[in-house]
Structure formats: C-alpha cells, structure tokens
Scaffold this active site. Sequence first.
Site, PDB file in Angstrom:
ATOM      1  N   ASN A  65       0.848  -1.194   0.000  1.00  0.00           N
ATOM      2  CA  ASN A  65       0.000   0.000   0.000  1.00  0.00           C
ATOM      3  C   ASN A  65       0.883   1.244   0.000  1.00  0.00           C
ATOM      4  O   ASN A  65       1.583   1.527   0.981  1.00  0.00           O
ATOM      5  CB  ASN A  65      -0.903  -0.028   1.238  1.00  0.00           C
ATOM      6  CG  ASN A  65      -1.876   1.122   1.243  1.00  0.00           C
ATOM      7  OD1 ASN A  65      -1.762   2.070   0.457  1.00  0.00           O
ATOM      8  ND2 ASN A  65      -2.841   1.065   2.138  1.00  0.00           N
ATOM      9  N   SER A 144      -5.635  14.220 -14.879  1.00  0.00           N
ATOM     10  CA  SER A 144      -6.955  13.926 -15.447  1.00  0.00           C
ATOM     11  C   SER A 144      -7.512  15.217 -16.046  1.00  0.00           C
ATOM     12  O   SER A 144      -7.048  16.316 -15.703  1.00  0.00           O
ATOM     13  CB  SER A 144      -7.879  13.451 -14.318  1.00  0.00           C
ATOM     14  OG  SER A 144      -9.221  13.453 -14.741  1.00  0.00           O
ATOM     15  N   TYR A 157     -11.783  14.579  -5.831  1.00  0.00           N
ATOM     16  CA  TYR A 157     -10.966  14.049  -6.933  1.00  0.00           C
ATOM     17  C   TYR A 157     -10.384  15.214  -7.744  1.00  0.00           C
ATOM     18  O   TYR A 157      -9.187  15.230  -8.057  1.00  0.00           O
ATOM     19  CB  TYR A 157     -11.838  13.141  -7.802  1.00  0.00           C
ATOM     20  CG  TYR A 157     -11.101  12.403  -8.910  1.00  0.00           C
ATOM     21  CD1 TYR A 157      -9.962  11.640  -8.636  1.00  0.00           C
ATOM     22  CD2 TYR A 157     -11.545  12.441 -10.237  1.00  0.00           C
ATOM     23  CE1 TYR A 157      -9.299  10.954  -9.648  1.00  0.00           C
ATOM     24  CE2 TYR A 157     -10.887  11.750 -11.252  1.00  0.00           C
ATOM     25  CZ  TYR A 157      -9.765  11.014 -10.958  1.00  0.00           C
ATOM     26  OH  TYR A 157      -9.102  10.332 -11.955  1.00  0.00           O
ATOM     27  N   ALA A 158     -11.250  16.196  -8.064  1.00  0.00           N
ATOM     28  CA  ALA A 158     -10.797  17.345  -8.854  1.00  0.00           C
ATOM     29  C   ALA A 158      -9.693  18.105  -8.117  1.00  0.00           C
ATOM     30  O   ALA A 158      -8.675  18.478  -8.710  1.00  0.00           O
ATOM     31  CB  ALA A 158     -11.967  18.279  -9.153  1.00  0.00           C
ATOM     32  N   SER A 160      -7.595  16.940  -5.964  1.00  0.00           N
ATOM     33  CA  SER A 160      -6.355  16.157  -5.939  1.00  0.00           C
ATOM     34  C   SER A 160      -5.657  16.177  -7.297  1.00  0.00           C
ATOM     35  O   SER A 160      -4.430  16.274  -7.380  1.00  0.00           O
ATOM     36  CB  SER A 160      -6.635  14.718  -5.495  1.00  0.00           C
ATOM     37  OG  SER A 160      -7.309  13.984  -6.515  1.00  0.00           O
ATOM     38  N   LYS A 161      -6.438  16.119  -8.383  1.00  0.00           N
ATOM     39  CA  LYS A 161      -5.801  16.089  -9.703  1.00  0.00           C
ATOM     40  C   LYS A 161      -5.294  17.482 -10.108  1.00  0.00           C
ATOM     41  O   LYS A 161      -4.315  17.594 -10.843  1.00  0.00           O
ATOM     42  CB  LYS A 161      -6.776  15.518 -10.749  1.00  0.00           C
ATOM     43  CG  LYS A 161      -7.032  13.999 -10.571  1.00  0.00           C
ATOM     44  CD  LYS A 161      -5.755  13.171 -10.739  1.00  0.00           C
ATOM     45  CE  LYS A 161      -6.015  11.675 -10.748  1.00  0.00           C
ATOM     46  NZ  LYS A 161      -4.792  10.870 -10.923  1.00  0.00           N
TER      47      LYS A 161
END
Length: 244
Positions: A65, A144, A157-158, A160-161
């Site tokens: 991990n 992304s 998510y946005a 982080s990307k």
Amino acid sequence: MKVSLKDKVVVITGGGGGIGRATVKALAMEGAKIALCGGNNIEKLAKTADIAKECGADVFVLPGNLTESCFLNSCIEKIVNHFGQIDILINNAGIALNKPFEETTQEELDNIFNINVKVPFILCQKVLPYLRKSGHATIINISSVVGHKGYVNQAAYAASKHALLGFSKSLANEVYTQNIRVHTICPGGVYTDMVKIARPDLTGEDMIKPEEIADIILFLLQNRGNAVIDEICVHRVGKQPFDI
Ligand code: NAD
C-alpha cells in the site's frame, strides 16, 4: 528519431490494471526493465508481471500500500538495489471519488490526497538523485481532465488532480536544466476498472482505451528531441475538446 527504451528502468505505480497494465505491456515490448511499484491486489500485479515477462521483460514486483509511509519511503531504494538504476518514473496509481461536496468526509479527502498527490510527490523526491544519473530521465504524472475542470460530485478528486498538475508544473521548472523531463497527461474517460465500478451503466464503446494512453506514454518516452511536451490533454472521441 526514436530513442530506444531497451534496458531503461521504469518505475510505475498502479501497474495492476487499466492504464498501468497497458503501459507495462507497451514498455515491455520495447525492452524496458520494469518495477511494479505498489498495489494491494497481488493477483492483479502478478498477472501484469506475467504479461510483461511474456514480452521478454525483466520485472520486479513490489506489492504494498503506497499510502503506508514505511512502504512508500522504501520503494525507490529497493528498486535501485534490484536494478542498479532508475531512468523513468510513471506516477499512475490513483483513486476516484464520486460524492457531493457536502457529503465528502475528512477521511475520504485525506485518502484521496494521500494516493493522488502525496504518493507521487514523495516518489518524485526520492527518485530525483537517481534520475540525475540517467541520460533518459523522465517523470510522467497521470492527472486527469478533472485536473482542469470541476465536475459535479467530484470535488475531492478534482482538487487532488489539480494539485498533482500544480506540483508537476513546479517540479518541471525546477529540474529542466538537469535534463530531467516532467510530463503530465490529463485523460478524459478511459475504460478501466475505475470507470467500470463508478459507472456500471457505461459500455465503454466510445471511451478511450487504456492502450491508447499507453501509446501516448510510449511516444513521450521515445521522442526525446528538442521539442519537449509539458502536458497532454486527451478527450473522448464524441466529447468536446478539453472535456471528459
Ligand atoms: P485502475 O483502478 O485500474 O488503476 C488504479 C491503480 O492504482 C490500481 O492498480 C490500484 O491498485 C492502484 N492504487 C490505488 N490505490 C493504491 C494504493 N494505496 N497503493 C498502491 N496502489 C494503489 O484505474 P485507471 O483508470 O487505470 O487509473 C490510473 C490513473 O489514471 C489514476 O491516477 C486515475 O486517476 C487516472 N485517470 C483515469 C481516468 C479514467 O477515466 N479511467 C481518467 C483520467 C485519469
């Protein structure tokens, strides 16, 4: 002129499936040596390793991990002990989260930032001393389209990307004089487990194939002329440019 990848040592995270596995296969066919860095699903990693070995590649599998700091901090050293060098790092491992902004928990935010931002950040730090000794030093970070846009229910998510894209830009500026290239790829919808789990209603018909992203990665690595690509945005055939 294409540069050979024969015997170049590539470290890739998230090699157990999707974009990672397709990339490993493409690199293996070009004669690269491959370190599969991290992954909890040992069977999936073993399958990728078998595919690479069938292509004749030398493969080192390091299951674990990546969000466990003990494991994360030891990966690069273990790979150098095994292969003696590292030429290329591909930060591909990542997770997505589809949740309304208000329902996203602090734990989920921590999790997504850990794997999508902290892990690539630390791996880049750890690998730089070895890349400085390579004539083919390259980092490829998989962000992304969500690293540019803000879609509904994808705030964590946005964020982080965007963060991954942000630190990649700074890093590229800090190391370009040392002949280390940093590329960021921002794909739209690629038909992998990530999408199949989040959107079981999609058939994948008009989606990007993982092999197509692998081809782009190969292009970046094999074309090392005077034209340096900083970022590549990739959208699905039926979607608008710079969209998902
Ligand atoms: P995937 O789910 O097949 O691959 C993600 C990989 O990350 C898996 O192999 C998983 O084991 C690994 N991973 C996740 N958490 C980990 C951890 N804690 N430690 C070690 N490994 C871990 O999905 P994919 O689509 O191939 O995703 C690859 C990358 O592409 C991700 O960074 C993703 O955000 C990005 N991406 C995907 C899409 C898409 O539509 N599929 C679009 C843009 C960007």
